[in-house]
Design a protein around this motif. Structure first.
Motif, short mmCIF file in Angstrom:
data_model
loop_
_atom_site.label_atom_id
_atom_site.label_comp_id
_atom_site.label_asym_id
_atom_site.label_seq_id
_atom_site.Cartn_x
_atom_site.Cartn_y
_atom_site.Cartn_z
N GLN A 92 0.84 -1.20 0.00
CA GLN A 92 0.00 0.00 0.00
C GLN A 92 0.88 1.25 0.00
OE1 GLN A 92 -2.98 0.28 3.12
NE2 GLN A 92 -2.98 2.51 3.00
N VAL A 93 0.57 2.16 -0.91
CA VAL A 93 1.20 3.49 -0.94
C VAL A 93 0.06 4.50 -0.90
CG1 VAL A 93 2.65 5.12 -2.19
CG2 VAL A 93 3.17 2.67 -2.28
N SER A 94 0.07 5.38 0.10
CA SER A 94 -1.01 6.35 0.26
C SER A 94 -0.48 7.77 0.09
CB SER A 94 -1.66 6.23 1.64
OG SER A 94 -2.21 4.93 1.82
N VAL A 95 -1.25 8.58 -0.62
CA VAL A 95 -0.89 9.98 -0.86
C VAL A 95 -1.97 10.87 -0.24
CG1 VAL A 95 -0.41 11.76 -2.57
CG2 VAL A 95 0.30 9.38 -3.00
N PHE A 96 -1.57 11.75 0.66
CA PHE A 96 -2.49 12.67 1.33
C PHE A 96 -2.51 14.00 0.59
CE2 PHE A 96 -3.07 16.22 4.32
CZ PHE A 96 -4.38 15.98 4.69
N THR A 139 -13.49 2.49 -4.96
CA THR A 139 -12.41 1.55 -5.26
C THR A 139 -12.43 1.23 -6.75
OG1 THR A 139 -12.54 0.54 -3.06
CG2 THR A 139 -11.45 -0.74 -4.79
N VAL A 140 -11.28 1.39 -7.40
CA VAL A 140 -11.16 1.11 -8.83
C VAL A 140 -9.97 0.19 -9.04
CG1 VAL A 140 -10.73 2.09 -11.13
CG2 VAL A 140 -12.16 3.34 -9.48
N VAL A 141 -10.15 -0.84 -9.87
CA VAL A 141 -9.05 -1.74 -10.20
C VAL A 141 -8.80 -1.67 -11.70
CG1 VAL A 141 -8.18 -4.11 -10.14
CG2 VAL A 141 -9.68 -3.29 -8.30
N LEU A 142 -7.53 -1.44 -12.06
CA LEU A 142 -7.09 -1.40 -13.45
C LEU A 142 -6.20 -2.60 -13.72
CD1 LEU A 142 -5.98 2.35 -13.55
CD2 LEU A 142 -8.18 1.44 -14.29
N GLU A 143 -6.18 -3.05 -14.96
CA GLU A 143 -5.33 -4.18 -15.32
C GLU A 143 -4.72 -3.98 -16.69
OE1 GLU A 143 -5.52 -9.07 -15.26
OE2 GLU A 143 -7.34 -7.96 -15.83
N ASN A 144 -3.41 -4.26 -16.80
CA ASN A 144 -2.79 -4.37 -18.12
C ASN A 144 -1.84 -5.57 -18.11
OD1 ASN A 144 -0.14 -3.57 -17.22
ND2 ASN A 144 -0.68 -1.41 -17.46
N ARG A 153 -7.80 3.75 -4.49
CA ARG A 153 -9.01 4.05 -3.71
C ARG A 153 -9.04 5.53 -3.36
NH1 ARG A 153 -8.96 -0.04 0.40
NH2 ARG A 153 -10.15 -1.29 -1.11
N GLN A 154 -10.08 6.23 -3.82
CA GLN A 154 -10.29 7.62 -3.43
C GLN A 154 -10.99 7.63 -2.08
OE1 GLN A 154 -12.74 8.30 -7.01
NE2 GLN A 154 -11.55 10.18 -7.30
N SER A 186 -8.21 15.16 1.39
CA SER A 186 -8.56 13.76 1.21
C SER A 186 -7.30 12.95 0.94
CB SER A 186 -9.55 13.62 0.05
OG SER A 186 -9.15 14.42 -1.04
N ARG A 187 -7.48 11.71 0.47
CA ARG A 187 -6.33 10.85 0.24
C ARG A 187 -6.66 9.77 -0.79
NH1 ARG A 187 -5.36 6.97 5.46
NH2 ARG A 187 -5.20 5.03 4.34
N VAL A 188 -5.62 9.25 -1.42
CA VAL A 188 -5.77 8.14 -2.35
C VAL A 188 -4.79 7.05 -1.96
CG1 VAL A 188 -5.47 7.37 -4.74
CG2 VAL A 188 -6.62 9.53 -4.28
N ASP A 189 -5.30 5.81 -1.87
CA ASP A 189 -4.46 4.64 -1.58
C ASP A 189 -4.23 3.86 -2.86
OD1 ASP A 189 -4.58 5.32 1.09
OD2 ASP A 189 -6.04 3.79 1.63
N LEU A 190 -3.02 3.39 -3.05
CA LEU A 190 -2.68 2.47 -4.13
C LEU A 190 -2.34 1.12 -3.51
CD1 LEU A 190 -0.33 4.74 -6.25
CD2 LEU A 190 -2.34 3.57 -7.18
N PHE A 191 -2.82 0.03 -4.13
CA PHE A 191 -2.48 -1.31 -3.68
C PHE A 191 -1.80 -2.03 -4.84
CE2 PHE A 191 -5.76 0.15 -0.89
CZ PHE A 191 -5.39 -0.34 0.37
#
Length: 218
Positions: A92-96, A139-144, A153-154, A186-191
């Motif tokens: 997990q990397v979170s940006v505030f 929650t949004v999941v992208l795939e390539n 996640r917003q 707010s914040r966004v989390d990356l997984f």
């Protein structure tokens, strides 16, 4: 350049400020008080304009890299168990984002949108440990093919009362493209996959659509 989510608020703010100017000019004769009120109104307008700004970003498309989805400061880098979609351990990397940051959300990778879900919830401060699971969020999941699956996640904060998410299942996402907006702090989390090579450090400032958060560990 301003984000489309701000057009209505900017228009209403301008109307209120013009009306206030007229009222102040008509009913307040004390010069120092008139000046003080006018300065406060102009400062409020500037704050609204800067909040909804949408600067152009020079995104270099790269399927081996994950770009920051937002502007802000990295506040979390840790291995966690992601409960909603993967149901396994992820990095997990979170940006505030503070209220003065650009609040446009951008796609961290190119690919297919394979999951998109909104959750109502609380409005804990965005840096609260439970904000990722209990606050209002999407929650949004992208795939390539190169990177695999990336979840972002917003998360609404104590001031953020509305999350806008443009990502719909089966959409085609372009890295750095506009995927939404979060109003106020707010914040966004990356997984990310566990074998990801993290390219940022705690407290590092990042720019959405430009700063490299992680890359494939080859």
């Amino acid at each position: 350049m301003f984000h489309k989510e701000g057009y209505k608020i900017i228009f209403v703010t301008l109307v209120i400020i013009v009306a206030s100017f007229l009222l102040v000019d008509s009913f307040i004769s004390i010069q120092w008080l008139r000046t003080l009120i006018l300065i406060a109104l102009l400062a409020f307008l500037i704050l609204i304009l800067q909040f909804f700004r949408n600067p152009k970003r020079h995104t270099v498309l790269n399927n081996k890299q994950v770009l920051s989805p937002v502007d802000g400061k990295v506040v979390v880098i840790e291995e966690v168990f992601e409960k909603e979609y993967f149901k396994e351990k992820r990095l997990q990397v979170s940006v505030f984002m503070s209220p003065i940051n650009v609040h446009v959300t951008r796609y961290p990778i190119s690919g297919n949108v394979i999951f998109s879900k909104y959750h109502s919830g609380k409005y804990l401060v965005a840096w609260h440990p439970k904000a990722s699971e209990e606050n209002e969020r999407t929650t949004v999941v992208l795939e390539n093919e190169t990177y695999g699956k990336v979840l972002y996640r917003q998360i609404a904060g104590a001031l953020a009362k509305r999350i806008v998410n443009y990502a719909k299942q089966n959409d085609k996402a372009t890295q750095g493209g506009d995927s939404g907006f979060i109003k106020f702090g707010s914040r966004v989390d990356l997984f990310l996959p566990l074998n990801t090579k993290i390219k940022v450090e705690l407290n590092q400032k990042v720019r959405g659509g430009e700063s490299i958060i992680a890359e494939v560990n080859e």
